[in-house]
Write a protein that holds these residues in place. Sequence first.
Motif, PDB file in Angstrom:
ATOM      1  N   VAL A   1      -3.132 116.700 -69.503  1.00 30.26           N
ATOM      2  CA  VAL A   1      -1.967 117.533 -69.232  1.00 30.26           C
ATOM      3  C   VAL A   1      -1.104 117.573 -70.491  1.00 30.26           C
ATOM      4  O   VAL A   1      -0.896 116.537 -71.143  1.00 30.26           O
ATOM      5  CB  VAL A   1      -1.164 116.961 -68.037  1.00 30.26           C
ATOM      6  CG1 VAL A   1       0.146 117.704 -67.849  1.00 30.26           C
ATOM      7  CG2 VAL A   1      -1.981 117.009 -66.778  1.00 30.26           C
ATOM      8  N   GLY A   2      -0.597 118.738 -70.813  1.00 34.46           N
ATOM      9  CA  GLY A   2       0.270 118.874 -71.988  1.00 34.46           C
ATOM     10  C   GLY A   2       1.519 118.014 -71.859  1.00 34.46           C
ATOM     11  O   GLY A   2       2.042 117.816 -70.759  1.00 34.46           O
ATOM     12  N   ARG A   3       1.985 117.517 -72.972  1.00 31.12           N
ATOM     13  CA  ARG A   3       3.132 116.598 -72.992  1.00 31.12           C
ATOM     14  C   ARG A   3       4.323 117.145 -72.211  1.00 31.12           C
ATOM     15  O   ARG A   3       4.978 116.435 -71.468  1.00 31.12           O
ATOM     16  CB  ARG A   3       3.520 116.288 -74.446  1.00 31.12           C
ATOM     17  CG  ARG A   3       4.832 115.542 -74.624  1.00 31.12           C
ATOM     18  CD  ARG A   3       4.771 114.143 -73.974  1.00 31.12           C
ATOM     19  NE  ARG A   3       6.073 113.521 -73.970  1.00 31.12           N
ATOM     20  CZ  ARG A   3       6.862 113.423 -72.902  1.00 31.12           C
ATOM     21  NH1 ARG A   3       6.487 113.901 -71.744  1.00 31.12           N
ATOM     22  NH2 ARG A   3       8.026 112.829 -72.977  1.00 31.12           N
ATOM     23  N   HIS A   4       4.618 118.428 -72.371  1.00 23.76           N
ATOM     24  CA  HIS A   4       5.784 119.011 -71.712  1.00 23.76           C
ATOM     25  C   HIS A   4       5.529 119.351 -70.244  1.00 23.76           C
ATOM     26  O   HIS A   4       6.442 119.761 -69.538  1.00 23.76           O
ATOM     27  CB  HIS A   4       6.266 120.250 -72.474  1.00 23.76           C
ATOM     28  CG  HIS A   4       6.708 119.922 -73.867  1.00 23.76           C
ATOM     29  ND1 HIS A   4       7.838 119.185 -74.139  1.00 23.76           N
ATOM     30  CD2 HIS A   4       6.148 120.192 -75.070  1.00 23.76           C
ATOM     31  CE1 HIS A   4       7.972 119.023 -75.436  1.00 23.76           C
ATOM     32  NE2 HIS A   4       6.947 119.626 -76.034  1.00 23.76           N
ATOM     33  N   GLU A   5       4.313 119.152 -69.785  1.00 26.50           N
ATOM     34  CA  GLU A   5       3.959 119.440 -68.397  1.00 26.50           C
ATOM     35  C   GLU A   5       3.782 118.168 -67.567  1.00 26.50           C
ATOM     36  O   GLU A   5       3.538 118.237 -66.364  1.00 26.50           O
ATOM     37  CB  GLU A   5       2.657 120.241 -68.351  1.00 26.50           C
ATOM     38  CG  GLU A   5       2.717 121.553 -69.110  1.00 26.50           C
ATOM     39  CD  GLU A   5       1.342 122.157 -69.304  1.00 26.50           C
ATOM     40  OE1 GLU A   5       0.441 121.886 -68.488  1.00 26.50           O
ATOM     41  OE2 GLU A   5       1.167 122.883 -70.289  1.00 26.50           O
ATOM     42  N   VAL A   6       3.890 117.009 -68.183  1.00 28.18           N
ATOM     43  CA  VAL A   6       3.595 115.745 -67.510  1.00 28.18           C
ATOM     44  C   VAL A   6       4.502 115.518 -66.312  1.00 28.18           C
ATOM     45  O   VAL A   6       4.029 115.173 -65.219  1.00 28.18           O
ATOM     46  CB  VAL A   6       3.668 114.549 -68.494  1.00 28.18           C
ATOM     47  CG1 VAL A   6       3.609 113.225 -67.752  1.00 28.18           C
ATOM     48  CG2 VAL A   6       2.552 114.647 -69.521  1.00 28.18           C
ATOM     49  N   PHE A   7       5.812 115.706 -66.470  1.00 29.54           N
ATOM     50  CA  PHE A   7       6.742 115.435 -65.374  1.00 29.54           C
ATOM     51  C   PHE A   7       6.418 116.300 -64.167  1.00 29.54           C
ATOM     52  O   PHE A   7       6.298 115.802 -63.043  1.00 29.54           O
ATOM     53  CB  PHE A   7       8.188 115.651 -65.828  1.00 29.54           C
ATOM     54  CG  PHE A   7       9.188 115.338 -64.759  1.00 29.54           C
ATOM     55  CD1 PHE A   7       9.485 114.029 -64.427  1.00 29.54           C
ATOM     56  CD2 PHE A   7       9.817 116.363 -64.059  1.00 29.54           C
ATOM     57  CE1 PHE A   7      10.393 113.735 -63.424  1.00 29.54           C
ATOM     58  CE2 PHE A   7      10.729 116.078 -63.060  1.00 29.54           C
ATOM     59  CZ  PHE A   7      11.013 114.762 -62.740  1.00 29.54           C
ATOM     60  N   GLU A   8       6.231 117.601 -64.385  1.00 27.18           N
ATOM     61  CA  GLU A   8       5.918 118.511 -63.289  1.00 27.18           C
ATOM     62  C   GLU A   8       4.561 118.167 -62.664  1.00 27.18           C
ATOM     63  O   GLU A   8       4.403 118.190 -61.442  1.00 27.18           O
ATOM     64  CB  GLU A   8       5.917 119.952 -63.787  1.00 27.18           C
ATOM     65  CG  GLU A   8       5.649 120.967 -62.699  1.00 27.18           C
ATOM     66  CD  GLU A   8       5.644 122.396 -63.224  1.00 27.18           C
ATOM     67  OE1 GLU A   8       5.127 123.264 -62.496  1.00 27.18           O
ATOM     68  OE2 GLU A   8       6.127 122.649 -64.340  1.00 27.18           O
ATOM     69  N   TYR A   9       3.585 117.836 -63.509  1.00 25.79           N
ATOM     70  CA  TYR A   9       2.264 117.456 -63.009  1.00 25.79           C
ATOM     71  C   TYR A   9       2.370 116.231 -62.093  1.00 25.79           C
ATOM     72  O   TYR A   9       1.769 116.200 -61.023  1.00 25.79           O
ATOM     73  CB  TYR A   9       1.304 117.170 -64.172  1.00 25.79           C
ATOM     74  CG  TYR A   9      -0.045 116.694 -63.690  1.00 25.79           C
ATOM     75  CD1 TYR A   9      -1.028 117.608 -63.317  1.00 25.79           C
ATOM     76  CD2 TYR A   9      -0.322 115.337 -63.570  1.00 25.79           C
ATOM     77  CE1 TYR A   9      -2.256 117.185 -62.851  1.00 25.79           C
ATOM     78  CE2 TYR A   9      -1.555 114.902 -63.105  1.00 25.79           C
ATOM     79  CZ  TYR A   9      -2.514 115.821 -62.747  1.00 25.79           C
ATOM     80  OH  TYR A   9      -3.722 115.387 -62.276  1.00 25.79           O
ATOM     81  N   CYS A  10       3.135 115.241 -62.518  1.00 24.43           N
ATOM     82  CA  CYS A  10       3.292 114.020 -61.716  1.00 24.43           C
ATOM     83  C   CYS A  10       3.973 114.311 -60.385  1.00 24.43           C
ATOM     84  O   CYS A  10       3.600 113.736 -59.349  1.00 24.43           O
ATOM     85  CB  CYS A  10       4.070 112.960 -62.497  1.00 24.43           C
ATOM     86  SG  CYS A  10       3.140 112.293 -63.897  1.00 24.43           S
ATOM     87  N   GLN A  11       4.955 115.186 -60.392  1.00 24.56           N
ATOM     88  CA  GLN A  11       5.607 115.566 -59.134  1.00 24.56           C
ATOM     89  C   GLN A  11       4.617 116.230 -58.184  1.00 24.56           C
ATOM     90  O   GLN A  11       4.590 115.925 -56.994  1.00 24.56           O
ATOM     91  CB  GLN A  11       6.783 116.509 -59.402  1.00 24.56           C
ATOM     92  CG  GLN A  11       8.000 115.815 -59.985  1.00 24.56           C
ATOM     93  CD  GLN A  11       9.139 116.785 -60.198  1.00 24.56           C
ATOM     94  OE1 GLN A  11       8.939 117.902 -60.681  1.00 24.56           O
ATOM     95  NE2 GLN A  11      10.327 116.363 -59.819  1.00 24.56           N
ATOM     96  N   LYS A  12       3.785 117.123 -58.701  1.00 26.59           N
ATOM     97  CA  LYS A  12       2.794 117.804 -57.864  1.00 26.59           C
ATOM     98  C   LYS A  12       1.737 116.818 -57.356  1.00 26.59           C
ATOM     99  O   LYS A  12       1.286 116.932 -56.220  1.00 26.59           O
ATOM    100  CB  LYS A  12       2.138 118.947 -58.637  1.00 26.59           C
ATOM    101  CG  LYS A  12       3.062 120.119 -58.854  1.00 26.59           C
ATOM    102  CD  LYS A  12       2.393 121.228 -59.639  1.00 26.59           C
ATOM    103  CE  LYS A  12       3.343 122.389 -59.838  1.00 26.59           C
ATOM    104  NZ  LYS A  12       2.751 123.452 -60.659  1.00 26.59           N
ATOM    105  N   TYR A  13       1.350 115.880 -58.203  1.00 26.36           N
ATOM    106  CA  TYR A  13       0.377 114.865 -57.800  1.00 26.36           C
ATOM    107  C   TYR A  13       0.948 114.036 -56.652  1.00 26.36           C
ATOM    108  O   TYR A  13       0.264 113.768 -55.659  1.00 26.36           O
ATOM    109  CB  TYR A  13       0.034 113.976 -59.001  1.00 26.36           C
ATOM    110  CG  TYR A  13      -1.175 113.100 -58.805  1.00 26.36           C
ATOM    111  CD1 TYR A  13      -2.463 113.592 -58.999  1.00 26.36           C
ATOM    112  CD2 TYR A  13      -1.048 111.755 -58.447  1.00 26.36           C
ATOM    113  CE1 TYR A  13      -3.583 112.783 -58.845  1.00 26.36           C
ATOM    114  CE2 TYR A  13      -2.156 110.932 -58.288  1.00 26.36           C
ATOM    115  CZ  TYR A  13      -3.415 111.458 -58.483  1.00 26.36           C
ATOM    116  OH  TYR A  13      -4.518 110.657 -58.326  1.00 26.36           O
TER     117      TYR A  13
END
Length: 184
Positions: free
Chosen positions: A167-179
């Motif tokens: 996951v791109g560095r700037h997408e990590v927070f959003e990715y973790c929320q979705k996970y």
Amino acid sequence: MSATIHISFQFDFFSAILNAKELSTIPLHASLNGFISLNPQKYYPMQNSISEKEQFEKIPTILYPDADAACTILATEIRELIEARDAEGKKSILGLATGSTPTRLYRELIRLHREGLSFANVITFNLDEYYGLEPDHPESYSRFMREQLFDHINIPKANTHVPDGLVGRHEVFEYCQKYEQKIE
């Protein structure tokens, strides 16, 4: 229905195998090598008295004789959970860890599968992945889980979830929320 949670840990990792959203206060039970079970009363009935060793514990614990005993009990509880949820027409949700500690448990689950336990209605969530690693990299947790468990049981690939290490560095927070939302 009471919640069933299993936790295994070893220094730097923590895994919860859970199958209920209503997590009430349930005693945890640990083995010497870090396996914890929440439902050992059927295997080792709790005593009403508290020992000197237990007096400062915030969570009641019980030590299993060894890692193999803990794995056998945990695998049995997981089997019972999967079978009960299947009978109700529901899926089982398992939180899984990587590393050397859970591999004995995974071998026991593979054995139970070979004896007929179906993982077709099981959904898994792993805790972590190395950032920057491809899923097929030799050190990837995604690869580890396939080699240690998923490739040996009948769990649909779509039901296995390991965080994406690319996951791109700037997408990590959003990715973790979705996970996290997928787990709920």
